[in-house]
Design a protein around this motif. Sequence first.
Motif, short mmCIF file in Angstrom:
data_model
loop_
_atom_site.label_atom_id
_atom_site.label_comp_id
_atom_site.label_asym_id
_atom_site.label_seq_id
_atom_site.Cartn_x
_atom_site.Cartn_y
_atom_site.Cartn_z
N LEU A 145 0.64 -1.21 0.36
CA LEU A 145 -0.26 -0.09 0.04
C LEU A 145 0.80 1.20 -0.17
CD1 LEU A 145 -2.88 0.92 -0.19
CD2 LEU A 145 -2.72 1.14 2.39
N ALA A 146 1.92 1.13 0.32
CA ALA A 146 2.81 2.70 0.69
C ALA A 146 3.41 3.04 -0.63
CB ALA A 146 4.32 2.09 1.91
N TRP B 32 1.09 4.40 -3.13
CA TRP B 32 0.64 6.06 -2.33
C TRP B 32 1.91 6.15 -3.15
CZ3 TRP B 32 3.80 8.29 2.23
CH2 TRP B 32 2.84 9.31 2.15
N ALA C 213 2.75 10.38 -3.73
CA ALA C 213 3.91 10.77 -2.53
C ALA C 213 4.95 10.78 -2.72
CB ALA C 213 3.11 9.54 -1.68
#
Length: 270
Positions: A223-224, A227, A232
Amino acid sequence: MTSRTAPAADTADTAPRPSSTWTGWGQWLALATMTLDHLTRYVLPEEWALDWAGSSLGRIAFPLFAAMVAWHGLFNTRNPLRYARRILVIGVVAQLPFMLMPRASDALLLNVCFTLAAGLAWGAWLRELLARYRRGELESRWLALAGVTTLGLWALLGDWVEYGHEGLLLVPLLMLAMHHLNRVGEPLIERLAAAALALPVLVVAGQMNATDMAKSFTVATCLAALWLAAGAHRLAPTVPLAMPRRLWLAWYPGHFALIALWLWLAGGLG
C-alpha cells in the motif's frame, strides 16, 4: 534491486518520470528487514522467542524489493530485461549458500532473486506485447496466445521459486498499478480505474503469508508503494547516506554465506 541504466524514453507516455529518491531509503530498509528475518529464522536460538520479528518486520522485505524492482523497471531503465538479468546473476551467486539454509523440505527451491527477475521479465514482456498490439503490430490472437503461454509458465515456475505463484505475480501487478497511478488525471473515472488496478496487488500480498500479522505487514508495504506511485514520491527527502553499490549487490549472497559459515561452525549444518 536498483537499476543504474538511463531513464526510459517512451514518446507515447506524457506523464513526468517520478522521483526515485524514496528508493534510497527503501534499500536500507529492505536489507535490514531481510537480514532480521533470516537471523531470527536461522541463527538466533528458539528460546529467545524472536520469531515474531520475522513474522512482522521481516515481512516488509520481499514486497519492498518487489516494489523497487517494479519501480525501476518502469521508470528508470531503458532495458528491463537486462535489469532482470542482473538480478538473476545475483540469484545464481546466492543459490548455493541459500541451499545450505535449514529447511523442512529437501526439494529444490530457487531464491527470491529468481522470483524478482522472472516477475520483472514477465511484466516487461507483457507491456511490450500490449504496446505492439496498440500500435497494430500484433494481432489479438497472438496476444491471447502469448498470455496463455505465460500463464502456463507461471503455473510451472511457481512451485520452484521462493514466495511461489503469489511472489511471481507481485512485480507485474505492481508495474501495472504503478504505471496507471503515476499517470492518473483529475477525471473521476481515471482515479477509479487506477484504484481498481491497485486492488489485485493488495489481494495477492494478502495471500502470501499464513498469519494475520504477517499479512498486515506485507499488505501495508504494498500500500505504501502504491501511495508513492500516486504522488507521495515527491515527499521523500534524500537519504543522508546512499547505499554503496557494491554493498547492495553483495549483501544478498554475502549474508547467506556468513549465515552458512556460522551454522557450520556451530554444528548446525550436517
